[in-house]
Design a protein around this motif. Structure first.
Motif, PDB file in Angstrom:
ATOM      1  N   SER A  92     -26.399  25.866   6.099  1.00 32.33           N
ATOM      2  CA  SER A  92     -27.311  27.011   6.172  1.00 32.33           C
ATOM      3  C   SER A  92     -27.830  27.381   4.794  1.00 32.33           C
ATOM      4  CB  SER A  92     -26.613  28.219   6.804  1.00 32.33           C
ATOM      5  OG  SER A  92     -26.359  28.012   8.173  1.00 32.33           O
ATOM      6  N   ASP A 123     -39.304  28.144  11.148  1.00 34.76           N
ATOM      7  CA  ASP A 123     -38.275  29.159  11.386  1.00 34.76           C
ATOM      8  C   ASP A 123     -38.831  30.565  11.232  1.00 34.76           C
ATOM      9  OD1 ASP A 123     -36.531  27.107  11.765  1.00 34.76           O
ATOM     10  OD2 ASP A 123     -35.152  27.633  10.161  1.00 34.76           O
ATOM     11  N   HIS A 181     -26.163  32.710  16.064  1.00 33.76           N
ATOM     12  CA  HIS A 181     -25.765  31.345  16.410  1.00 33.76           C
ATOM     13  C   HIS A 181     -25.431  30.501  15.187  1.00 33.76           C
ATOM     14  CE1 HIS A 181     -30.105  31.126  15.717  1.00 33.76           C
ATOM     15  NE2 HIS A 181     -29.945  29.848  15.435  1.00 33.76           N
ATOM     16  N   HIS A 182     -25.658  31.042  13.984  1.00 34.71           N
ATOM     17  CA  HIS A 182     -25.277  30.365  12.743  1.00 34.71           C
ATOM     18  C   HIS A 182     -23.881  30.766  12.275  1.00 34.71           C
ATOM     19  CE1 HIS A 182     -28.991  28.356  11.337  1.00 34.71           C
ATOM     20  NE2 HIS A 182     -29.615  29.314  11.987  1.00 34.71           N
ATOM     21  N   ASP A 242     -30.776  37.249  19.465  1.00 38.33           N
ATOM     22  CA  ASP A 242     -30.460  35.848  19.196  1.00 38.33           C
ATOM     23  C   ASP A 242     -31.096  34.951  20.253  1.00 38.33           C
ATOM     24  OD1 ASP A 242     -29.004  34.329  17.174  1.00 38.33           O
ATOM     25  OD2 ASP A 242     -27.857  33.543  18.854  1.00 38.33           O
ATOM     26  N   ASN A 292     -25.249  22.619  23.028  1.00 37.64           N
ATOM     27  CA  ASN A 292     -24.165  23.036  22.128  1.00 37.64           C
ATOM     28  C   ASN A 292     -23.352  21.891  21.525  1.00 37.64           C
ATOM     29  OD1 ASN A 292     -24.601  25.796  21.915  1.00 37.64           O
ATOM     30  ND2 ASN A 292     -23.420  26.277  23.750  1.00 37.64           N
ATOM     31  N   LEU A 315     -25.040  20.621  18.302  1.00 34.32           N
ATOM     32  CA  LEU A 315     -25.334  21.520  17.188  1.00 34.32           C
ATOM     33  C   LEU A 315     -24.519  21.189  15.945  1.00 34.32           C
ATOM     34  CD1 LEU A 315     -25.809  25.046  18.797  1.00 34.32           C
ATOM     35  CD2 LEU A 315     -27.541  23.402  18.090  1.00 34.32           C
ATOM     36  N   SER A 336     -26.564  19.681  13.365  1.00 35.25           N
ATOM     37  CA  SER A 336     -27.722  20.431  12.857  1.00 35.25           C
ATOM     38  C   SER A 336     -27.676  20.541  11.334  1.00 35.25           C
ATOM     39  CB  SER A 336     -27.745  21.839  13.462  1.00 35.25           C
ATOM     40  OG  SER A 336     -28.661  22.662  12.774  1.00 35.25           O
ATOM     41  N   SER A 389     -29.408  22.697   9.747  1.00 34.84           N
ATOM     42  CA  SER A 389     -29.651  24.107   9.422  1.00 34.84           C
ATOM     43  C   SER A 389     -28.414  24.971   9.590  1.00 34.84           C
ATOM     44  CB  SER A 389     -30.784  24.659  10.300  1.00 34.84           C
ATOM     45  OG  SER A 389     -31.994  23.990  10.033  1.00 34.84           O
ATOM     46  N   ASP A 446     -26.605  25.450  12.448  1.00 39.93           N
ATOM     47  CA  ASP A 446     -26.410  26.072  13.759  1.00 39.93           C
ATOM     48  C   ASP A 446     -25.000  25.745  14.258  1.00 39.93           C
ATOM     49  OD1 ASP A 446     -29.222  26.960  14.178  1.00 39.93           O
ATOM     50  OD2 ASP A 446     -29.596  24.811  14.089  1.00 39.93           O
ATOM     51  N   PHE A 485     -24.955  28.321  20.699  1.00 35.11           N
ATOM     52  CA  PHE A 485     -25.789  29.273  21.426  1.00 35.11           C
ATOM     53  C   PHE A 485     -24.915  29.962  22.475  1.00 35.11           C
ATOM     54  CE2 PHE A 485     -29.176  26.038  20.340  1.00 35.11           C
ATOM     55  CZ  PHE A 485     -29.745  26.805  19.339  1.00 35.11           C
TER      56      PHE A 485
END
Length: 201
Positions: A8, A24, A116-117, A142, A154, A157, A160, A162, A164, A167
């Protein structure tokens, strides 16, 4: 800092300077709009935006409200942008589960398109319960996905870039915060956005 936080931080440090123009930045506009319609701020209240990004939500809230504003984010570059946009507010580079606030210091807290992060949502809920004062409010906006899409998405993720993590279904979020002294006031779903309003008991 775990791998999700590292991802992140790297991702949003790169996007910070022109965040509002990125995918984003544009994707999160609806989340901000829902919060702006729902949030009620008492005059001179203390408001904290968690994972505040470039401070755009706080900036929008301050257009119609007078409050003492704080923001935290894991990205140093995002925090620098937030300081430029909101010079009269205070911003910190900090993790969501180590909030730099005193017990009962915050009257209202927002989380916009960031829950979610969070790598440990239970620790965040515990911290929110600590710093939000009695009768204070917590708003979480969210990503919302129907069950089948969460089941499919999920597991992937973890790849990911980013950061994540997961969810969540609305009932998962509600149950989590009820364990830390909150009661749910409203749940709203619109397209891919869910917004849950809590009050600290």
């Amino acid at each position: 800092m775990n791998k999700f936080e590292q991802r992140s931080k790297i991702s949003y440090d790169k996007k910070a300077e022109k965040y509002d123009l990125t995918f984003d930045g544009k994707f999160t506009v609806k989340f901000k709009e829902m919060l702006l319609k729902a949030v009620s701020i008492n005059s001179n209240d203390t408001v904290a935006d968690i994972a505040c990004g470039n401070g755009r939500l706080l900036y929008k809230l301050a257009e119609k409200n007078s409050f003492c504003g704080y923001g935290i984010d894991i990205s140093e570059n995002m925090v620098e942008q937030a300081k430029k946009l909101n010079p009269n507010m205070k911003f910190y580079v900090a993790r969501c589960d180590e909030l730099p606030f005193k017990n009962g210091e915050i009257g209202m807290m927002t989380v916009c398109a960031a829950f979610h992060h969070f790598p440990n949502v239970e620790n965040f809920a515990k911290e929110a319960g600590r710093v939000i004062k009695k009768d204070g409010m917590l708003y979480i906006a969210d990503v919302y996905l129907p069950t089948i899409f969460r089941v499919i998405c999920n597991p992937f993720l973890k790849f990911s870039k980013s950061g994540d993590v997961k969810f969540y279904a609305p009932n998962e979020i509600v149950s989590l915060f009820e364990n830390y002294g909150f009661t749910v006031s409203a749940v709203e779903i619109s397209g891919m956005v869910q917004m849950i309003k809590f009050q600290k008991m």
